[in-house]
Design an enzyme around this catalytic site. Structure first.
Site, PDB file in Angstrom:
ATOM      1  N   THR A   1      -8.636  -7.682   1.136  1.00 54.81           N
ATOM      2  CA  THR A   1      -9.752  -7.382   2.034  1.00 54.81           C
ATOM      3  C   THR A   1      -9.750  -5.906   2.380  1.00 54.81           C
ATOM      4  OG1 THR A   1      -9.611  -9.601   2.932  1.00 54.81           O
ATOM      5  CG2 THR A   1     -10.805  -7.976   4.258  1.00 54.81           C
TER       6      THR A   1
ATOM      7  N   CYS B   1      10.088  12.499   4.692  1.00 56.95           N
ATOM      8  CA  CYS B   1      10.726  11.312   4.134  1.00 56.95           C
ATOM      9  C   CYS B   1      12.218  11.512   3.919  1.00 56.95           C
ATOM     10  CB  CYS B   1      10.088  10.956   2.804  1.00 56.95           C
ATOM     11  SG  CYS B   1       8.330  11.218   2.793  1.00 56.95           S
TER      12      CYS B   1
END
Ligand code: PLP
Length: 389
Positions: free
Chosen positions: A239, A327
């Site tokens: 979706t 990160c």
């Protein structure tokens, strides 16, 4: 520090959503919350928002709307390209990447390597530039993919992707570029670049987190990473994230409209910061290309200082910067990007990345220039032994 406004110089890690982006997301969550795949009116309303955003993202890149596949961000877009190789194209082949790609490209390539693919990692020079001829030399017969980022996240060096693409295409390879740091900061045109795939992420240019896109040249192969419904023309099931996509669309529209003006402003502030730091601090080295660099990025190594310590002291003073990429900061390993550029462990340890954003002000830059020399002098009173060589 209560009362002291915080200064954010980490736009390479993420950027604040623009007010118009927030409004578009809010509108999609409150009034246009239908499923974009539904046939009824609520669905068409959501679908219209998605298709408008697709047009805006395509316009920012000089591509066609039907070439845009919305994803959860650049990590997913990059993974889609690499995982897709292992699917329809049959037996393992050869991939060429650069040594300074984002971890999501490096790890995606490594996963293919473990399943039998040959991965060549092209090196960079001391300014972080990938040599197109080195990529050319690395191309064997049947190279499936060449993937070189458009601009590096740690040092901001802009790569000669158009030149690399020309060489790679002539050898029959598909070409991908991770343009996540470049989009919204410098002009990005898929036609001029000559690539087949391009990844971007909304939150790096004042859009929301968790949404991005993969641009896929019409006719280029792509296999879905997620299987399920037929969303995105079967290229990405699930979706649609209508609020995120609405925000990405507005961010793309603003980026296109303001690109030149913002780049000049940001570059001016970045250069002011660099000049100010240089006038107040000795023992500095610039990491990255002096000219072929994003207007936002300033990565410097401070002699006799651990970048991590400087980052923490600046944070206490209300100033957000980073060491390496978000990160990998927190790990004590030297940055693989700086290592690939030939920096020794001491220089790499002393690196700090300042990245200016579209909302940064001159007063903020001047405050950083004002407090930095004192912090540096203080830290240099007791440098860690390993930095003394
Ligand atoms: C931020 C970044 C990514 C990851 O993007 P997400 O949308 O946060 O997953 C990938 N590549 C580069 C160069 C980046 O700067």
């Amino acid at each position: 520090m209560a009362g002291t406004p915080r200064i954010y110089l980490d736009s390479a890690a993420t950027t604040p959503p623009a007010p118009a982006v927030v409004e578009a997301v809010r509108e999609a969550l409150t009034d246009s919350w239908g499923n974009a795949s539904s046939a009824h009116a609520a669905g068409s309303r959501a679908r219209r928002i998605v298709e408008e955003a697709r047009v805006k993202v395509a316009a920012l890149l000089g591509g066609r709307p039907d070439e845009i596949v919305f994803t959860s961000g650049a990590t997913e877009a990059n993974n889609t390209v690499f995982v897709g190789l292992a699917g329809p194209r049959g037996r393992p082949g050869r991939i060429v990447i650069s040594a300074i790609e984002h971890p999501c490209v490096i790890e995606s390539a490594a996963a293919l390597e473990r399943s039998g693919w040959t991965v060549v990692r092209a090196g960079v020079d001391e300014t972080g530039i990938v040599d197109p001829d080195a990529v050319g030399a690395a191309l064997g017969k049947r190279t499936a993919l060449v993937s070189v980022m458009l601009a590096n996240n740690e040092v901001g060096t802009i790569e000669p992707v158009a030149e690399i693409a020309k060489i790679a295409k002539a050898a029959g390879a598909f070409v991908h570029t991770d343009a996540t740091q470049a989009v919204g900061r410098i002009p990005v045109d898929v036609g001029a670049l000559g690539v087949d795939y391009l990844s971007l992420s909304a939150h790096k240019f004042n859009g929301p987190k968790g949404v991005g896109a993969l641009w896929v040249r019409r006719g280029a192969a792509i296999a879905p990473l997620f299987r399920g419904g037929s969303q995105e023309g079967g290229r990405r099931a699930g979706t649609l994230n209508v609020p995120g996509i609405a925000g990405l669309g507005v961010a793309a529209e603003l980026a296109k409209k303001n690109l030149a003006e913002t780049a000049d402003l940001v570059r001016g502030l970045r250069d002011r910061l660099e000049a100010g730091i240089r006038s107040g601090v000795q023992g500095l080295r610039l990491n990255g290309h002096p000219v072929l660099r994003l207007p936002s990025h300033l990565n410097m190594s401070f002699d006799l200082i651990e970048g991590e310590a400087l980052m923490m002291r600046l944070d206490l003073a209300g100033i957000a910067v980073s060491t390496g990429s978000a990160c990998s900061s927190g790990s004590r390993e030297p940055s693989y990007v700086l290592t690939a550029m030939g920096c020794d462990a001491v220089r790499a340890a002393g690196a700090v990345r300042f990245s200016v954003g579209s909302t940064t002000t001159e007063a903020e830059i001047d405050r950083v220039i004002g407090v930095l020399p004192g912090i540096v002098a203080d830290l240099r009173k007791a440098p860690p032994a390993f930095l003394k060589g």
